[in-house]
Design a protein around this motif. Sequence first.
Motif, short mmCIF file in Angstrom:
data_model
loop_
_atom_site.label_atom_id
_atom_site.label_comp_id
_atom_site.label_asym_id
_atom_site.label_seq_id
_atom_site.Cartn_x
_atom_site.Cartn_y
_atom_site.Cartn_z
N TRP A 86 36.04 -42.90 89.29
CA TRP A 86 35.35 -42.38 88.10
C TRP A 86 36.07 -41.16 87.54
N LYS A 87 36.16 -41.15 86.21
CA LYS A 87 36.78 -40.03 85.52
C LYS A 87 35.95 -39.66 84.29
N PRO A 88 36.10 -38.45 83.77
CA PRO A 88 35.32 -38.04 82.60
C PRO A 88 35.47 -39.02 81.44
N GLY A 89 34.35 -39.33 80.82
CA GLY A 89 34.34 -40.26 79.70
C GLY A 89 33.95 -41.67 80.05
N ASP A 90 33.97 -42.03 81.35
CA ASP A 90 33.57 -43.37 81.76
C ASP A 90 32.09 -43.60 81.44
N ARG A 91 31.78 -44.78 80.93
CA ARG A 91 30.39 -45.15 80.58
C ARG A 91 29.79 -45.92 81.75
N VAL A 92 28.65 -45.44 82.25
CA VAL A 92 28.11 -45.97 83.50
C VAL A 92 26.60 -46.13 83.45
N SER A 93 26.11 -46.97 84.35
CA SER A 93 24.70 -47.02 84.72
C SER A 93 24.63 -46.81 86.22
N ALA A 94 23.46 -46.39 86.69
CA ALA A 94 23.23 -46.25 88.13
C ALA A 94 22.35 -47.41 88.59
N ASN A 95 22.67 -47.95 89.76
CA ASN A 95 21.85 -49.02 90.31
C ASN A 95 20.46 -48.50 90.62
N PHE A 96 19.45 -49.40 90.55
CA PHE A 96 18.06 -49.01 90.81
C PHE A 96 17.92 -48.35 92.18
N CYS A 97 18.38 -49.02 93.23
CA CYS A 97 18.44 -48.42 94.57
C CYS A 97 19.87 -47.92 94.79
N ALA A 98 20.01 -46.63 94.94
CA ALA A 98 21.34 -46.03 95.00
C ALA A 98 22.20 -46.61 96.11
N ASP A 99 21.59 -46.99 97.23
CA ASP A 99 22.37 -47.44 98.39
C ASP A 99 22.38 -48.96 98.56
N HIS A 100 21.91 -49.71 97.55
CA HIS A 100 21.96 -51.17 97.65
C HIS A 100 23.31 -51.62 97.10
N ILE A 101 24.30 -51.66 97.95
CA ILE A 101 25.67 -51.96 97.53
C ILE A 101 25.90 -53.46 97.45
N ILE A 136 29.53 -49.93 82.50
CA ILE A 136 28.75 -50.77 81.59
C ILE A 136 29.69 -51.51 80.63
N PRO A 137 29.26 -52.71 80.18
CA PRO A 137 30.12 -53.50 79.29
C PRO A 137 30.48 -52.73 78.02
N GLU A 138 31.71 -52.90 77.58
CA GLU A 138 32.21 -52.13 76.44
C GLU A 138 31.47 -52.44 75.15
N HIS A 139 30.96 -53.67 75.01
CA HIS A 139 30.36 -54.06 73.73
C HIS A 139 28.92 -53.59 73.57
N LEU A 140 28.35 -52.96 74.61
CA LEU A 140 26.96 -52.53 74.53
C LEU A 140 26.85 -51.04 74.21
N SER A 141 25.85 -50.68 73.43
CA SER A 141 25.53 -49.28 73.19
C SER A 141 24.87 -48.70 74.44
N TYR A 142 24.76 -47.38 74.50
CA TYR A 142 24.06 -46.76 75.62
C TYR A 142 22.60 -47.24 75.68
N GLU A 143 21.98 -47.39 74.52
CA GLU A 143 20.59 -47.83 74.49
C GLU A 143 20.46 -49.24 75.06
N GLU A 144 21.36 -50.13 74.69
CA GLU A 144 21.33 -51.49 75.21
C GLU A 144 21.63 -51.51 76.71
N ALA A 145 22.63 -50.74 77.12
CA ALA A 145 23.03 -50.74 78.53
C ALA A 145 21.97 -50.13 79.44
N SER A 146 21.12 -49.27 78.90
CA SER A 146 20.07 -48.67 79.74
C SER A 146 19.06 -49.69 80.21
N THR A 147 19.03 -50.88 79.61
CA THR A 147 18.08 -51.92 80.00
C THR A 147 18.57 -52.74 81.19
#
Length: 343
Positions: A86-101, A136-147
């Motif tokens: 991970w580096k600054p500027g990367d667009r991400v979501s967090a998994n529901f359970c942080a440790d469910h890899i 998160i997929p490049e074609h999605l907005s932050y609002e869409e990716a939050s779902t």
Amino acid sequence: MSLPTTTKEYFWKELGSLANLSFRESKLPPLKSHEVLVKIHAVSLQYRDLVIGLGQYPANVRDQLVACSDMAGEVILAGKDAGSEWKPGDRVSANFCADHIAGETTLEIQQTAHGGPIHGVLTQYKSFRPHSLVRIPEHLSYEEASTLPCAALTAYNALMGPVPVKSGDTVLILGTGGVSIHGLQFALASGAKVIVTSSSDEKLKIATKLGAQHVINYNKTPEWQEKILEITGGRGVDHILDVVGALDQTLKAIRIGGWIHTIGFLNGTAADVSLGNLMKVCYIRGVNIGSVAQFKDMNRLLASHPEVTRPVVDKVFAFEETLQAYNYLQSQAHVGKVVIKVV
């Protein structure tokens, strides 16, 4: 760069009423060397978020809980021991359970669920462990990716589980909320035929526009399982996404050897497990979100079918309108997802 030292957030002062959702500005803990600091841009609401606030969630949550589990945001800084992914500027979501890899969940993993056992994401800035983040997929907005972390991944885990939906299958989707709409889209992307039920003709019109081949208003057709059998020539459907607890009727609508994927705890109705239903020798599978590995697999499906799987965002609320967003979710007027834009 100058890092933020405070964060504005919503938390539950106490449970039992949505009026107890409170706002505060808190000191942001110093970033640990193994963590990644993320600026959160959007948060989507879940039914779970609502029942937690109302004090109806059937599990313990931590005191003064920062609300919500689903977010999309931008990496601000990765600690020196957080790895090189991970580096600054990367667009991400967090998994529901942080440790469910990957693989099956456990009680210990479930205790790392955001917005319940651990603090949630309805905040401007939050630190995450790097293994819990997904690009998160490049074609999605932050609002869409939050779902994606709960609603989308739950639907994906259900329909792409032990026996994935395939072209030519028939899938029954109950309802038109977040999980249901994502399920509709994933089934269509897999080449399946889809039947959707709802109590609202207007919502069913939206489901039809999204591609559902058959729709049923269950208020007008209370014995909707009979309509399912009629549509399928008496065979029944291959998969059912059941978010309402209608096991008595789904057992009659499923084909022999089919899959019923049960999600959530909305109705809790008792199932009529008669000898005739047992003869279906079907599979009833409880689904509890999914893993980081499944999240990444799902994102590849989203990128491969960008339009048919684009998240349906019903309404976006401003950060200061968070209580209105909760009230709107409670009204059940939405189709798809309710999102809060964090600024």
